[in-house]
Design a protein around this motif. Structure first.
Motif, mmCIF file in Angstrom:
data_model
loop_
_atom_site.group_PDB
_atom_site.id
_atom_site.type_symbol
_atom_site.label_atom_id
_atom_site.label_comp_id
_atom_site.label_asym_id
_atom_site.label_seq_id
_atom_site.Cartn_x
_atom_site.Cartn_y
_atom_site.Cartn_z
ATOM 1 N N VAL A 118 0.845 -1.191 0.000
ATOM 2 C CA VAL A 118 0.000 0.000 0.000
ATOM 3 C C VAL A 118 0.884 1.245 0.000
ATOM 4 O O VAL A 118 1.682 1.449 0.914
ATOM 5 N N GLU A 119 0.760 2.040 -1.030
ATOM 6 C CA GLU A 119 1.459 3.329 -1.097
ATOM 7 C C GLU A 119 0.451 4.407 -0.729
ATOM 8 O O GLU A 119 -0.518 4.636 -1.443
ATOM 9 N N LEU A 120 0.648 5.053 0.408
ATOM 10 C CA LEU A 120 -0.315 6.005 0.954
ATOM 11 C C LEU A 120 0.144 7.433 0.659
ATOM 12 O O LEU A 120 1.278 7.805 0.969
ATOM 13 N N VAL A 121 -0.745 8.235 0.068
ATOM 14 C CA VAL A 121 -0.419 9.611 -0.299
ATOM 15 C C VAL A 121 -1.413 10.551 0.379
ATOM 16 O O VAL A 121 -2.624 10.452 0.166
ATOM 17 N N ALA A 122 -0.912 11.472 1.208
ATOM 18 C CA ALA A 122 -1.737 12.478 1.859
ATOM 19 C C ALA A 122 -1.860 13.694 0.948
ATOM 20 O O ALA A 122 -0.866 14.207 0.449
ATOM 21 N N CYS A 123 -3.080 14.158 0.745
ATOM 22 C CA CYS A 123 -3.343 15.333 -0.098
ATOM 23 C C CYS A 123 -3.942 16.417 0.793
ATOM 24 O O CYS A 123 -4.931 16.174 1.495
ATOM 25 N N GLU A 124 -3.358 17.607 0.754
ATOM 26 C CA GLU A 124 -3.751 18.648 1.692
ATOM 27 C C GLU A 124 -4.996 19.409 1.273
ATOM 28 O O GLU A 124 -5.637 20.051 2.098
ATOM 29 N N ASN A 125 -5.352 19.383 -0.005
ATOM 30 C CA ASN A 125 -6.519 20.137 -0.467
ATOM 31 C C ASN A 125 -7.098 19.453 -1.704
ATOM 32 O O ASN A 125 -6.490 18.534 -2.268
ATOM 33 N N PRO A 126 -8.283 19.872 -2.143
ATOM 34 C CA PRO A 126 -8.915 19.218 -3.298
ATOM 35 C C PRO A 126 -8.059 19.230 -4.552
ATOM 36 O O PRO A 126 -7.988 18.216 -5.264
ATOM 37 N N ASP A 127 -7.404 20.335 -4.837
ATOM 38 C CA ASP A 127 -6.568 20.400 -6.039
ATOM 39 C C ASP A 127 -5.441 19.378 -5.987
ATOM 40 O O ASP A 127 -5.098 18.749 -6.998
ATOM 41 N N ASP A 128 -4.849 19.195 -4.799
ATOM 42 C CA ASP A 128 -3.790 18.201 -4.642
ATOM 43 C C ASP A 128 -4.307 16.784 -4.905
ATOM 44 O O ASP A 128 -3.614 15.952 -5.506
ATOM 45 N N THR A 129 -5.523 16.511 -4.439
ATOM 46 C CA THR A 129 -6.095 15.175 -4.619
ATOM 47 C C THR A 129 -6.338 14.887 -6.097
ATOM 48 O O THR A 129 -6.002 13.804 -6.606
ATOM 49 N N ILE A 130 -6.914 15.856 -6.804
ATOM 50 C CA ILE A 130 -7.158 15.684 -8.238
ATOM 51 C C ILE A 130 -5.840 15.503 -8.977
ATOM 52 O O ILE A 130 -5.696 14.609 -9.827
ATOM 53 N N ALA A 131 -4.861 16.332 -8.633
ATOM 54 C CA ALA A 131 -3.569 16.260 -9.315
ATOM 55 C C ALA A 131 -2.870 14.929 -9.057
ATOM 56 O O ALA A 131 -2.262 14.337 -9.959
ATOM 57 N N ALA A 132 -2.942 14.425 -7.822
ATOM 58 C CA ALA A 132 -2.295 13.154 -7.489
ATOM 59 C C ALA A 132 -2.940 12.002 -8.255
ATOM 60 O O ALA A 132 -2.254 11.099 -8.740
ATOM 61 N N ALA A 133 -4.272 12.027 -8.382
ATOM 62 C CA ALA A 133 -4.963 10.976 -9.131
ATOM 63 C C ALA A 133 -4.622 11.052 -10.611
ATOM 64 O O ALA A 133 -4.386 10.020 -11.263
ATOM 65 N N ALA A 134 -4.581 12.267 -11.157
ATOM 66 C CA ALA A 134 -4.243 12.430 -12.571
ATOM 67 C C ALA A 134 -2.823 11.968 -12.846
ATOM 68 O O ALA A 134 -2.550 11.301 -13.857
ATOM 69 N N ASP A 135 -1.898 12.291 -11.944
ATOM 70 C CA ASP A 135 -0.511 11.864 -12.113
ATOM 71 C C ASP A 135 -0.400 10.345 -12.048
ATOM 72 O O ASP A 135 0.337 9.728 -12.828
#
Length: 314
Positions: free
Chosen positions: A26-43
């Motif tokens: 499991v690679e766990l990624v913390a996203c601090e705001n909505p834009d970060d979450t969208i960007a992490a998923a897109a990446d």
């Protein structure tokens, strides 16, 4: 397994996040705001991940799905979406047939054995969207639902949990007025109606398990639109009782249709939420995106809606 969670979303409890860190693979990624979450998923989509998991509630799932939709031209070109239901309402997880009350380790294990289905999404557009395409995974709601969401806060959700929606509803009712609403169904002419509430759904429940669209299928290429009329002696208690029994769509106070597209303009401006997050009171259009995203589903998943009154498997 890449797992994304919003560290400031008020969901994904700290103990669950700590438990996720202990699982191999499991690679766990913390996203601090909505834009970060969208960007992490897109990446993640662009770098070839097979599965991207949203850990949280419907808001987190919404963000991850929007990020995945930024990559690839079809569902087969994008990673599959997985869900760890760690939020308050977990409504999309209910439609997916995922068990809701189990340790996070069991939920991770279940994803490893889940089936994959290709599901629809809802494309949402409105003037203050700044030209950006936005997708909803579960449901969009306006009128009474929008008024409740104006009242709901993270503190209220944290204090009351699923009961926050009921508390918010009690606070919203005294100030609620009817809306003069114009609805365009598909490509037809606009219809004028006094609306108390409008739900445009891909999933079946909202607000922590309320069956707002009990006939919805996320695979049928159609939006389920449920409009509650106002100004006709509306008996909210009766509708809630019928909703609990799974048959309120036949009520005289309900307008129900299944369409590929619906547009709503209202006076006063009707506030709409998108997957539980308040978005706009401008004119708004919803369109189905058939077979948009591959999604991991649980053993209780049913593409066709259950019969009225049937017991939910989750």
């Amino acid at each position: 397994m890449l797992v994304l969670y919003n560290s400031n979303a008020g969901s994904a409890p700290g103990a669950d996040v700590d438990a996720l860190r202990t699982y191999r693979g499991v690679e766990l990624v913390a996203c601090e705001n909505p834009d970060d979450t969208i960007a992490a998923a897109a990446d993640a989509a662009r770098t070839g991940h097979d599965v991207v998991v949203a850990a949280g509630g419907d808001g987190t799932i919404h963000l991850v799905a929007n990020g995945l939709m930024e990559a690839g031209g079809s569902a087969e070109d994008r990673p599959a979406l997985g869900v760890l239901p760690l939020g308050t309402g977990n409504d999309f997880a209910r439609t997916l047939g995922l068990p809701l009350k189990q340790p996070v380790g069991a939920a991770v294990e279940a994803l490893g054995h889940a089936s994959t289905r290709t599901l629809d999404l809802i494309r949402v557009s409105h003037p203050d969207g700044e030209g950006q395409t936005q997708y909803a995974v579960n449901a969009c709601a306006g009128g009474f639902s929008g008024a409740v969401d104006e009242i709901l806060t993270d503190d209220l959700k944290a204090t009351w949990g699923p009961l926050a929606y009921l508390v918010g509803g009690v606070k919203a009712l005294p100030a609620l007025d009817g809306y003069r609403t114009h609805v365009t169904w598909g490509g037809g002419p606009a219809e004028t109606v006094d609306a108390f509430n409008i739900v445009v759904a891909n999933g079946r429940t909202a607000g922590g398990g309320r069956p707002v669209a009990p006939r919805a299928s996320p695979e049928d290429g159609l939006l389920d639109v449920v409009l509650v009329r106002s100004g006709t002696g509306l008996d909210v208690a009766r509708l809630l009782a019928r909703a609990a029994a799974g048959d309120y769509l036949n009520d005289d106070g309900i307008v129900f249709d299944q369409v590929e597209r619906v547009a709503v303009t209202s006076t006063p401006g009707m506030w709409f939420n998108v997957d539980g997050e308040l978005r706009t009171n401008d004119p708004i259009t919803f369109e189905v995106v058939p077979a948009a995203l591959r999604v991991l589903v649980g053993p209780g998943y049913q593409a066709a809606p259950p019969e009225p009154g049937a017991t939910s498997p989750v």
